[in-house]
Design an enzyme around this catalytic site. Sequence first.
Site, PDB file in Angstrom:
ATOM      1  N   ARG A  44      36.220 -60.085 -14.087  1.00  0.00           N
ATOM      2  CA  ARG A  44      37.456 -59.521 -13.519  1.00  0.00           C
ATOM      3  C   ARG A  44      38.688 -60.322 -13.922  1.00  0.00           C
ATOM      4  O   ARG A  44      39.731 -59.757 -14.221  1.00  0.00           O
ATOM      5  CB  ARG A  44      37.347 -59.455 -12.003  1.00  0.00           C
ATOM      6  N   ASP A 148      45.337 -51.862   3.734  1.00  0.00           N
ATOM      7  CA  ASP A 148      44.424 -52.678   2.923  1.00  0.00           C
ATOM      8  C   ASP A 148      45.218 -53.874   2.399  1.00  0.00           C
ATOM      9  O   ASP A 148      46.443 -53.798   2.256  1.00  0.00           O
ATOM     10  CB  ASP A 148      43.884 -51.857   1.738  1.00  0.00           C
TER      11      ASP A 148
HETATM   12  C1  LIG Z   1      34.349 -51.810  -0.072  1.00  0.00           C
HETATM   13  S1  LIG Z   1      35.956 -51.369   0.419  1.00  0.00           S
HETATM   14  C2  LIG Z   1      35.622 -50.349   1.841  1.00  0.00           C
HETATM   15  C3  LIG Z   1      36.471 -49.088   1.875  1.00  0.00           C
HETATM   16  C4  LIG Z   1      36.182 -48.138   3.035  1.00  0.00           C
HETATM   17  N1  LIG Z   1      36.477 -48.737   4.315  1.00  0.00           N
HETATM   18  C5  LIG Z   1      34.757 -47.648   2.993  1.00  0.00           C
HETATM   19  O1  LIG Z   1      33.963 -47.986   3.877  1.00  0.00           O
HETATM   20  O2  LIG Z   1      34.415 -46.905   2.066  1.00  0.00           O
HETATM   21  C6  LIG Z   1      36.528 -52.904   1.159  1.00  0.00           C
HETATM   22  C7  LIG Z   1      38.048 -52.992   1.248  1.00  0.00           C
HETATM   23  O3  LIG Z   1      38.403 -54.110   2.072  1.00  0.00           O
HETATM   24  C8  LIG Z   1      39.581 -54.677   1.546  1.00  0.00           C
HETATM   25  N2  LIG Z   1      39.743 -56.051   2.056  1.00  0.00           N
HETATM   26  C9  LIG Z   1      39.045 -57.173   1.730  1.00  0.00           C
HETATM   27  N3  LIG Z   1      39.521 -58.241   2.388  1.00  0.00           N
HETATM   28  C10 LIG Z   1      40.540 -57.799   3.165  1.00  0.00           C
HETATM   29  C11 LIG Z   1      41.449 -58.431   4.054  1.00  0.00           C
HETATM   30  N4  LIG Z   1      41.413 -59.739   4.310  1.00  0.00           N
HETATM   31  N5  LIG Z   1      42.397 -57.661   4.656  1.00  0.00           N
HETATM   32  C12 LIG Z   1      42.460 -56.324   4.417  1.00  0.00           C
HETATM   33  N6  LIG Z   1      41.646 -55.677   3.574  1.00  0.00           N
HETATM   34  C13 LIG Z   1      40.691 -56.398   2.953  1.00  0.00           C
HETATM   35  C14 LIG Z   1      39.387 -54.597   0.044  1.00  0.00           C
HETATM   36  O4  LIG Z   1      40.616 -54.689  -0.650  1.00  0.00           O
HETATM   37  C15 LIG Z   1      38.696 -53.242  -0.107  1.00  0.00           C
HETATM   38  O5  LIG Z   1      39.599 -52.212  -0.412  1.00  0.00           O
END
Ligand SMILES: C[S@@+](CC[C@H](N)C(=O)[O-])C[C@H]1O[C@@H](n2cnc3c(N)ncnc32)[C@H](O)[C@@H]1O
Length: 286
Positions: A44, A148
């Site tokens: 990445r 997010d």
């Molecule tokens: C795998 S995705 C899940 C998306 C959706 N909630 C689902 O279940 O399909 C995880 C998301 O969490 C976000 N994320 C990770 N750490 C975070 C943080 N500290 N604060 C806010 N968002 C965060 C990432 O950017 C990512 O878009």
Amino acid sequence: MPDAGYFSSDPALSDAEFAQFRQFIYQAAGIDLPSSKRALVQSRLAKRLRHLRLDSYTDYWRLLNEQASGAERQRAINLLSTNETYFFREPQHFDWLRREALARSDQNRRTIRVWSAACSTGEEPYSIAMVLAEALGVDGNWQLFASDINTRVTAFARRAVYPVERARKTPPLLWQKYFLRGRDEYEGMVRVAPELARRVSFSNLNLLHCQAFPQDNFDIVFLRNVLIYFNEETKQGVLSSLCGKLRRGGSLLIGHSESIRNLSLPLRQEEPSRYRLEAEHAGGRG
Ligand SMILES: C[S@@+](CC[C@H](N)C(=O)[O-])C[C@H]1O[C@@H](n2cnc3c(N)ncnc32)[C@H](O)[C@@H]1O
């Protein structure tokens, strides 16, 4: 025959460099990367190195720390967070949401407030919006917030245009009503109907600073498939603050593969991945 990975021209990420980036993303976002993610981190960041014409991850580390604006730090967060998602992921939650929205709107006529707190590219909040629109009307008495940490995914979400494969799990009736099919250069894409898309309010929020989110009194919070990246201490901190954002009797949904069993929280488990705030701990109005 060795696979193509053996011939990669990307510089190798040393142990010390991996440790630096691991510490960075942990402090910045709470994401606790195991050693097994080293190749992922390398590939990445390699894209960014190529773009900036840098020769090593140490050069990139220097740049990240030099820039006063923090823009490169945000880019690194965008690169190191995992954003996999799709429409109607874990469909039982959406069946429950429909029943809950109908029950709540029968009980009292006030606005139902929902938050998708790790919304990634928007498939989760738009799925929620479709269900609420079906239950209560597109212009019904509901509000939907989505946030997010990753600024790239929320920009993508605001466009509301997706490859058809990401929408595959959408129930056919909802598909017909709320997607527009792309033509010409948008062949193979769908767009969320604008009258529905405009009901979702997107913003950027780091869950480590949950209390800074200007909205509260939520009836339902979706916090799915993000806790898997956090250790127990981070989960405890995030969820303690998040409980303060729920209204009395409000619900929290987490991913099916996630666990909050060992945490001390004012939540009562109703289903394996669904919890309700105990009345005496409500952050806002009832
Ligand atoms: C795998 S995705 C899940 C998306 C959706 N909630 C689902 O279940 O399909 C995880 C998301 O969490 C976000 N994320 C990770 N750490 C975070 C943080 N500290 N604060 C806010 N968002 C965060 C990432 O950017 C990512 O878009």
